[in-house]
Write a protein that holds these residues in place. Structure first.
Motif, mmCIF file in Angstrom:
data_model
loop_
_atom_site.group_PDB
_atom_site.id
_atom_site.type_symbol
_atom_site.label_atom_id
_atom_site.label_comp_id
_atom_site.label_asym_id
_atom_site.label_seq_id
_atom_site.Cartn_x
_atom_site.Cartn_y
_atom_site.Cartn_z
ATOM 1 N N LEU A 23 36.289 18.324 27.260
ATOM 2 C CA LEU A 23 36.680 19.720 27.427
ATOM 3 C C LEU A 23 36.662 20.105 28.900
ATOM 4 O O LEU A 23 37.558 20.807 29.384
ATOM 5 C CB LEU A 23 35.746 20.629 26.628
ATOM 6 C CG LEU A 23 36.071 22.120 26.662
ATOM 7 C CD1 LEU A 23 37.492 22.380 26.175
ATOM 8 C CD2 LEU A 23 35.086 22.902 25.802
ATOM 9 N N TRP A 26 39.849 18.508 30.683
ATOM 10 C CA TRP A 26 41.144 19.119 30.441
ATOM 11 C C TRP A 26 41.154 20.600 30.815
ATOM 12 O O TRP A 26 42.217 21.176 31.037
ATOM 13 C CB TRP A 26 41.577 18.901 28.991
ATOM 14 C CG TRP A 26 41.744 17.444 28.683
ATOM 15 C CD1 TRP A 26 41.110 16.737 27.708
ATOM 16 C CD2 TRP A 26 42.574 16.511 29.366
ATOM 17 N NE1 TRP A 26 41.488 15.419 27.735
ATOM 18 C CE2 TRP A 26 42.394 15.246 28.752
ATOM 19 C CE3 TRP A 26 43.452 16.595 30.442
ATOM 20 C CZ2 TRP A 26 43.053 14.106 29.170
ATOM 21 C CZ3 TRP A 26 44.106 15.443 30.862
ATOM 22 C CH2 TRP A 26 43.909 14.229 30.233
ATOM 23 N N THR A 27 39.981 21.203 30.904
ATOM 24 C CA THR A 27 39.917 22.549 31.478
ATOM 25 C C THR A 27 40.242 22.470 32.966
ATOM 26 O O THR A 27 40.932 23.337 33.514
ATOM 27 C CB THR A 27 38.529 23.166 31.262
ATOM 28 O OG1 THR A 27 38.249 23.262 29.867
ATOM 29 C CG2 THR A 27 38.448 24.559 31.875
ATOM 30 N N ARG A 30 43.906 22.442 33.438
ATOM 31 C CA ARG A 30 44.500 23.781 33.395
ATOM 32 C C ARG A 30 44.274 24.523 34.714
ATOM 33 O O ARG A 30 45.145 25.249 35.196
ATOM 34 C CB ARG A 30 43.886 24.594 32.241
ATOM 35 C CG ARG A 30 44.260 24.095 30.871
ATOM 36 C CD ARG A 30 45.750 24.280 30.590
ATOM 37 N NE ARG A 30 46.126 25.678 30.611
ATOM 38 C CZ ARG A 30 47.133 26.156 31.331
ATOM 39 N NH1 ARG A 30 47.849 25.371 32.094
ATOM 40 N NH2 ARG A 30 47.418 27.438 31.287
ATOM 41 N N ILE A 59 46.344 18.638 26.270
ATOM 42 C CA ILE A 59 45.560 19.488 25.370
ATOM 43 C C ILE A 59 46.189 19.521 23.984
ATOM 44 O O ILE A 59 45.496 19.429 22.969
ATOM 45 C CB ILE A 59 45.426 20.904 25.958
ATOM 46 C CG1 ILE A 59 44.505 20.866 27.179
ATOM 47 C CG2 ILE A 59 44.885 21.887 24.912
ATOM 48 C CD1 ILE A 59 44.366 22.180 27.901
ATOM 49 N N PHE A 73 39.615 21.989 21.206
ATOM 50 C CA PHE A 73 40.619 22.573 22.093
ATOM 51 C C PHE A 73 41.316 23.789 21.485
ATOM 52 O O PHE A 73 42.328 24.253 22.010
ATOM 53 C CB PHE A 73 41.649 21.516 22.479
ATOM 54 C CG PHE A 73 41.061 20.422 23.338
ATOM 55 C CD1 PHE A 73 40.794 20.645 24.677
ATOM 56 C CD2 PHE A 73 40.735 19.191 22.794
ATOM 57 C CE1 PHE A 73 40.237 19.654 25.466
ATOM 58 C CE2 PHE A 73 40.177 18.198 23.571
ATOM 59 C CZ PHE A 73 39.922 18.424 24.910
ATOM 60 N N HIS A 76 41.699 26.846 23.985
ATOM 61 C CA HIS A 76 42.764 26.729 24.977
ATOM 62 C C HIS A 76 44.123 27.067 24.375
ATOM 63 O O HIS A 76 44.943 27.746 24.988
ATOM 64 C CB HIS A 76 42.799 25.301 25.532
ATOM 65 C CG HIS A 76 41.932 25.105 26.732
ATOM 66 N ND1 HIS A 76 42.117 25.810 27.897
ATOM 67 C CD2 HIS A 76 40.862 24.297 26.953
ATOM 68 C CE1 HIS A 76 41.213 25.435 28.788
ATOM 69 N NE2 HIS A 76 40.439 24.515 28.241
ATOM 70 N N LEU A 109 35.592 30.463 24.813
ATOM 71 C CA LEU A 109 35.688 29.440 25.845
ATOM 72 C C LEU A 109 34.701 29.713 26.974
ATOM 73 O O LEU A 109 34.083 28.782 27.508
ATOM 74 C CB LEU A 109 37.124 29.395 26.396
ATOM 75 C CG LEU A 109 37.487 28.203 27.282
ATOM 76 C CD1 LEU A 109 37.218 26.884 26.565
ATOM 77 C CD2 LEU A 109 38.951 28.278 27.702
ATOM 78 N N VAL A 113 31.481 27.155 28.163
ATOM 79 C CA VAL A 113 31.203 26.735 29.537
ATOM 80 C C VAL A 113 29.773 27.107 29.926
ATOM 81 O O VAL A 113 29.056 26.311 30.537
ATOM 82 C CB VAL A 113 32.214 27.371 30.513
ATOM 83 C CG1 VAL A 113 31.793 27.134 31.955
ATOM 84 C CG2 VAL A 113 33.592 26.784 30.275
ATOM 85 N N PHE A 130 36.399 27.630 37.205
ATOM 86 C CA PHE A 130 36.722 28.024 35.838
ATOM 87 C C PHE A 130 36.687 29.543 35.693
ATOM 88 O O PHE A 130 37.562 30.139 35.061
ATOM 89 C CB PHE A 130 35.741 27.389 34.868
ATOM 90 C CG PHE A 130 35.924 27.831 33.448
ATOM 91 C CD1 PHE A 130 36.918 27.290 32.655
ATOM 92 C CD2 PHE A 130 35.107 28.812 32.903
ATOM 93 C CE1 PHE A 130 37.103 27.712 31.347
ATOM 94 C CE2 PHE A 130 35.286 29.238 31.606
ATOM 95 C CZ PHE A 130 36.282 28.686 30.826
ATOM 96 N N TYR A 133 39.739 30.986 37.183
ATOM 97 C CA TYR A 133 40.888 30.676 36.312
ATOM 98 C C TYR A 133 40.963 31.651 35.145
ATOM 99 O O TYR A 133 42.045 32.152 34.799
ATOM 100 C CB TYR A 133 40.754 29.235 35.811
ATOM 101 C CG TYR A 133 41.521 28.930 34.547
ATOM 102 C CD1 TYR A 133 42.909 28.835 34.559
ATOM 103 C CD2 TYR A 133 40.856 28.734 33.344
ATOM 104 C CE1 TYR A 133 43.619 28.553 33.397
ATOM 105 C CE2 TYR A 133 41.550 28.445 32.182
ATOM 106 C CZ TYR A 133 42.927 28.354 32.213
ATOM 107 O OH TYR A 133 43.616 28.077 31.058
#
Length: 229
Positions: A23, A26-27, A30, A59, A73, A76, A109, A113, A130, A133
């Motif tokens: 996770l 792939w975060t 993004r 993803i 996922f 996302h 999400l 984190v 993150f 983002y």
């Protein structure tokens, strides 16, 4: 090609770490995409190329592997629902408003984190990237709603964000899920304040006709009143 048996007893102890590392990886994908292509604020806006068509985005690909990855996922992907649409759930026939869907998975999400990824050694720099983002994704969704719908105040996002502010930081009835934890309260205060900024700006700049509209109270007022840290 070698296959990994996710049911094997030998790897059960390390599976949580494998999933959280995936996770995180792939975060980060993004986040890098956001930096390179600022307009691609959601997977829906992701621009495919001849070498990388839309359905090969990592993803989406991982969500097809198994139920565990699909669940991992889900946030996302669910955050990419088109604003101000109604999604019909397949089995029970219930309708789900896209803004509720987006906001619920947005905060899920965030919590992943803060809990799983941080506990598995996610770096401070990665956590900061993150956070930026997520704030950028939220801000661009607000902008999209204002420009493409008849809701010039993004009211659904306003009410949902206020509800989450009450959930985390509380109101006159209590201190919310953060309780007495001063570190968590300060973190969510700063994060929610950043999310509230574009919504409060819309209300400040709105032209109100006397006696016909009541100016809504800024979320920042609510946060400052009930922060308690």
């Amino acid at each position: 090609m070698a296959r990994i048996d996710l049911q094997a007893s030998e790897i059960q102890d390390v599976l949580p770490r494998i999933f959280t590392c995936l996770l995180a990886k792939w975060t980060l994908v993004r986040i890098i995409e956001r930096c390179k292509r600022p307009n691609n604020w959601s997977l829906v806006a992701w621009e495919p190329t001849e070498n990388h068509p839309y359905d090969t985005h990592p993803i989406f690909t991982l969500r097809l592997v198994c139920k565990r990855f699909s669940s991992l996922f889900k946030c996302h992907v669910a955050m990419c629902c088109v604003p101000y649409t109604t999604r019909v759930l397949r089995y029970k026939g219930k309708k789900w408003q896209s803004e509720h869907n987006f906001v619920d998975h947005f905060f899920k999400l965030i919590l992943v984190v803060l809990t799983d990824l941080r506990s598995h050694g996610l770096s401070v720099a990665m956590c900061t990237s993150f956070k930026m983002y997520m704030i950028d994704t939220w801000t661009k969704r607000v902008d999209w709603v204002v420009k493409n719908t008849d809701d010039q105040l993004a009211s659904k996002l306003y009410h949902l964000l206020k509800a989450y502010a009450i959930r985390f930081l509380g109101d006159h009835k209590g201190k919310g899920s953060c309780g007495e934890n001063a570190v968590m309260r300060e973190y969510f205060f700063n994060f929610l304040a950043a999310l509230a900024r574009p919504l409060d700006k819309l209300a400040e700049e709105r032209m109100y006709e006397f006696g016909k509209e009541r100016k809504r109270r800024p979320i920042s007022w609510h946060l400052q009143t009930y922060a308690r840290f």
